[in-house]
Design an enzyme around this catalytic site. Structure first.
Site, PDB file in Angstrom:
ATOM      1  N   ASP A  45      -4.288 -28.286  -8.564  1.00 21.44           N
ATOM      2  CA  ASP A  45      -4.901 -27.410  -9.579  1.00 21.44           C
ATOM      3  C   ASP A  45      -4.396 -25.984  -9.386  1.00 21.44           C
ATOM      4  O   ASP A  45      -4.099 -25.277 -10.357  1.00 21.44           O
ATOM      5  CB  ASP A  45      -6.430 -27.401  -9.457  1.00 21.44           C
ATOM      6  CG  ASP A  45      -7.059 -28.762  -9.592  1.00 21.44           C
ATOM      7  OD1 ASP A  45      -7.612 -29.072 -10.658  1.00 21.44           O
ATOM      8  OD2 ASP A  45      -7.017 -29.523  -8.606  1.00 21.44           O
ATOM      9  N   ASP A  80      -1.488 -32.117 -11.570  1.00 23.11           N
ATOM     10  CA  ASP A  80      -2.094 -31.268 -12.596  1.00 23.11           C
ATOM     11  C   ASP A  80      -1.074 -30.391 -13.319  1.00 23.11           C
ATOM     12  O   ASP A  80      -1.299 -29.973 -14.459  1.00 23.11           O
ATOM     13  CB  ASP A  80      -3.180 -30.388 -11.964  1.00 23.11           C
ATOM     14  CG  ASP A  80      -4.349 -31.217 -11.457  1.00 23.11           C
ATOM     15  OD1 ASP A  80      -4.547 -32.332 -11.960  1.00 23.11           O
ATOM     16  OD2 ASP A  80      -5.051 -30.746 -10.547  1.00 23.11           O
ATOM     17  N   ASP A  93     -11.002 -28.622 -10.938  1.00 26.58           N
ATOM     18  CA  ASP A  93     -11.754 -28.908  -9.706  1.00 26.58           C
ATOM     19  C   ASP A  93     -10.889 -28.432  -8.552  1.00 26.58           C
ATOM     20  O   ASP A  93     -10.510 -29.202  -7.690  1.00 26.58           O
ATOM     21  CB  ASP A  93     -12.093 -30.394  -9.586  1.00 26.58           C
ATOM     22  CG  ASP A  93     -10.863 -31.291  -9.535  1.00 26.58           C
ATOM     23  OD1 ASP A  93      -9.790 -30.871 -10.031  1.00 26.58           O
ATOM     24  OD2 ASP A  93     -10.959 -32.413  -8.997  1.00 26.58           O
TER      25      ASP A  93
END
Length: 318
Positions: free
Chosen positions: A16, A250, A11
């Protein structure tokens, strides 16, 4: 060394992007595709952000797929307070690739196709809400059996939340999806929880050294991370415990997928996801007593080699 084949579901917010760049810089890793999901921002922003990362890394040949735009049930959550409204720090780039660069195939269909083409060879790394994964297993119940391993950033191990009292963002975004995935996937699974990442934070001195490298990638990271850095510093001034160090959430899940020796200690147990509790909806529960009477145990990351994480992050921007 054989290539590690990855399918990455994101996402795409700032962390990320950090995790993606970490994987893109690993010489023994091949990313077969990147699937996009709602979460840190809208699905269109998430797709744009992935394309921006790939452009910065000169890897636009990797296919990007548009996936779920909302959770299975309930209202969508976003994280603009941390990532910016656009998900990448609100520093737009007029030269960013247009959405017409995206593959036309839906993300869930691409997932099913790729794991069939590379059955038993693909590790799936999920750094956002698990909606795409839940839809995939609902469409094909044999999907988890074709995956080599699953790495998740999400959930919690000590009932500590970051968007609700007991809910970590990715799981709180789509509790039903997290429930389906953790009840349906029986492949080897490793989970990087919110508390785990906080316990293994990195020094701010490292962060500033990291983004100050004299490269285009480092300059990109410096720009997109400025918004979140400001937010964290404000929280640190208010003595919020989670803000004492640099945490690229992440990247922990990605590092575990890339390096088999990154995780140095893990809790092996069955896990569940609470769906109906007023204060606990979306909370991941560790069944250390075996009361859920389920066979599949996951590895909940407990300790890791932070020096390896530093190395991988430095290489990502080098």
């Amino acid at each position: 060394m054989d290539k590690k084949l990855l399918l990455v579901d994101v996402d795409c917010g700032v962390d990320d992007a950090q995790a993606l760049m970490l994987a893109l810089a690993a010489p023994h890793v091949e990313i077969l595709g990147i699937t996009c999901c709602h979460g840190n921002s809208t699905i269109d922003n998430v797709c744009r952000n992935v394309l921006r990362v790939l452009k910065t890394c000169n890897r636009l040949q990797i296919p990007v797929y548009r996936g779920a735009s909302r959770p299975l049930l309930g209202e969508s959550l976003h994280a603009s307070h941390y990532h910016g409204v656009d998900g990448l720090g609100d520093v737009p780039d007029s030269t960013s690739p247009d959405l017409d660069v995206l593959s036309k195939e839906h993300a869930v269909l691409a997932m099913l196709r790729l794991v069939n083409e590379y059955s038993g060879q693909v590790s799936l790394v999920a750094t956002g809400p698990l909606t795409n994964l839940a839809l995939a297993v609902n469409m094909d119940p044999t999907f988890p059996q074709k995956i080599k391993s699953l790495f998740i950033m999400g959930g919690n191990m000590e009932s500590r939340g970051n968007v609700t009292v007991c809910g970590e963002f990715n799981f709180a975004c789509d509790p039903e999806a997290a429930y389906i995935v953790l009840n349906s996937f029986d492949c080897p699974t490793k989970i990087a929880t919110w508390e785990f990442t906080l316990r293994n934070d990195l020094p701010w001195d490292f962060y500033h050294e990291w983004i100050s490298q004299n490269t285009e990638k480092a300059e990109f990271m410096k720009k997109i991370s400025a918004h979140s850095e400001t937010f964290i510093k404000k929280c640190a001034e208010e003595k919020e415990e989670w803000a004492k160090g640099f945490v690229s959430c992440d990247s922990y899940a990605m590092a575990a997928a890339i390096d088999d020796n990154f995780v140095t200690d893990a809790i092996k147990c069955v896990v569940g996801v609470e769906l109906s509790g007023t204060l606990t909806r979306g909370m991941m529960v560790l069944d250390t007593l075996g009361l859920l009477q389920r066979k599949h145990k996951v590895s909940v990351m407990n300790k890791c080699d932070t020096e390896k994480l530093k190395f991988l992050l430095m290489k990502a921007l080098g």
